[in-house]
Write a protein that holds these residues in place. Structure first.
Motif, PDB file in Angstrom:
ATOM      1  N   ARG A  42       0.822  -1.195   0.000  1.00  0.00           N
ATOM      2  CA  ARG A  42       0.000   0.000   0.000  1.00  0.00           C
ATOM      3  C   ARG A  42       0.857   1.245   0.000  1.00  0.00           C
ATOM      4  NH1 ARG A  42      -1.971  -2.871   3.599  1.00  0.00           N
ATOM      5  NH2 ARG A  42      -3.760  -4.061   2.974  1.00  0.00           N
ATOM      6  N   ASN A  59     -10.539  -1.031  -4.813  1.00  0.00           N
ATOM      7  CA  ASN A  59     -10.142  -2.244  -4.113  1.00  0.00           C
ATOM      8  C   ASN A  59     -10.978  -2.384  -2.855  1.00  0.00           C
ATOM      9  OD1 ASN A  59      -8.608  -3.930  -2.161  1.00  0.00           O
ATOM     10  ND2 ASN A  59      -7.140  -4.069  -3.841  1.00  0.00           N
ATOM     11  N   THR A  60     -10.961  -1.349  -2.012  1.00  0.00           N
ATOM     12  CA  THR A  60     -11.718  -1.363  -0.760  1.00  0.00           C
ATOM     13  C   THR A  60     -12.380  -0.015  -0.563  1.00  0.00           C
ATOM     14  OG1 THR A  60     -10.067  -2.836   0.222  1.00  0.00           O
ATOM     15  CG2 THR A  60     -11.578  -1.749   1.732  1.00  0.00           C
ATOM     16  N   THR A  89      -9.385   2.499  -1.039  1.00  0.00           N
ATOM     17  CA  THR A  89      -8.185   2.174  -1.803  1.00  0.00           C
ATOM     18  C   THR A  89      -8.547   1.844  -3.236  1.00  0.00           C
ATOM     19  OG1 THR A  89      -8.154  -0.210  -1.310  1.00  0.00           O
ATOM     20  CG2 THR A  89      -7.018   1.258   0.245  1.00  0.00           C
ATOM     21  N   ASN A 105      -6.589   0.330  -7.070  1.00  0.00           N
ATOM     22  CA  ASN A 105      -5.426  -0.367  -7.614  1.00  0.00           C
ATOM     23  C   ASN A 105      -5.521  -0.421  -9.131  1.00  0.00           C
ATOM     24  OD1 ASN A 105      -7.375  -2.753  -6.483  1.00  0.00           O
ATOM     25  ND2 ASN A 105      -6.517  -3.324  -8.472  1.00  0.00           N
ATOM     26  N   PRO A 151      -4.419  -6.330  -7.517  1.00  0.00           N
ATOM     27  CA  PRO A 151      -5.055  -5.952  -6.247  1.00  0.00           C
ATOM     28  C   PRO A 151      -4.121  -5.996  -5.041  1.00  0.00           C
ATOM     29  CG  PRO A 151      -5.670  -8.184  -6.812  1.00  0.00           C
ATOM     30  CD  PRO A 151      -4.887  -7.637  -7.988  1.00  0.00           C
ATOM     31  N   GLU A 210      -2.116  -1.396  -3.456  1.00  0.00           N
ATOM     32  CA  GLU A 210      -3.208  -0.434  -3.342  1.00  0.00           C
ATOM     33  C   GLU A 210      -2.684   0.969  -3.055  1.00  0.00           C
ATOM     34  OE1 GLU A 210      -6.389  -1.989  -0.598  1.00  0.00           O
ATOM     35  OE2 GLU A 210      -4.791  -3.449  -0.222  1.00  0.00           O
TER      36      GLU A 210
END
Length: 139
Positions: A8, A32-33, A44, A46, A51, A54
């Motif tokens: 990350r 991603n999230t 996040t 990507n 994945p 991030e």
């Protein structure tokens, strides 16, 4: 101890929905999230198909920053005096550049041939700088 990878990176953004519009809508990344943690929104993105790496699009504030410090960070971002840096790659720098120009992305440095490849610079809506490069093979 063996460090295996970077999973990350983080940059500050003033508006996470605007950041999504830029990073997903203009750069073609994917979410991603997107989680409401109560004290913050963990957002996040990507590169599609990657994945494991991030970018956290974080609003300045708790839990990392107290309110006064968060306000200072927001002021510096607004002035363009505080921004993160991201480095991305592409297979065709000139084509990517033209696509981003057509989408109205803020270009601060046009494609230039360097010893390592062809790269150019863009800015997100919050002043974060992004270099996009078509890298030459090493060796």
């Amino acid at each position: 101890m063996t460090i295996k990878s970077i999973s990350r990176s983080q940059i500050y953004v003033l508006d996470q929905d605007q950041a999504l519009d830029f990073y997903v809508g203009k750069l073609g990344m994917e979410v991603n999230t997107d989680a409401d943690l109560g004290f913050m929104r963990w957002l996040t993105v990507n590169v599609p198909g990657d994945p494991e790496r991030e970018i956290l699009l974080e609003r300045p504030g708790p839990p990392a920053l107290d309110p006064a410090t968060a306000e200072q960070v927001r002021e510096l971002l607004t002035k363009g005096a505080l921004g993160g840096h991201l480095f991305m790659t592409t297979d065709d720098a000139y084509k990517t550049y033209e696509e981003l120009v057509a989408k109205g992305v803020d270009i601060y440095d046009e494609p230039t041939e360097q010893s390592y490849g062809i790269d150019f610079g863009i800015r997100d809506p919050f002043g974060n700088k992004i270099r996009i490069g078509q890298m030459y093979p090493r060796g």
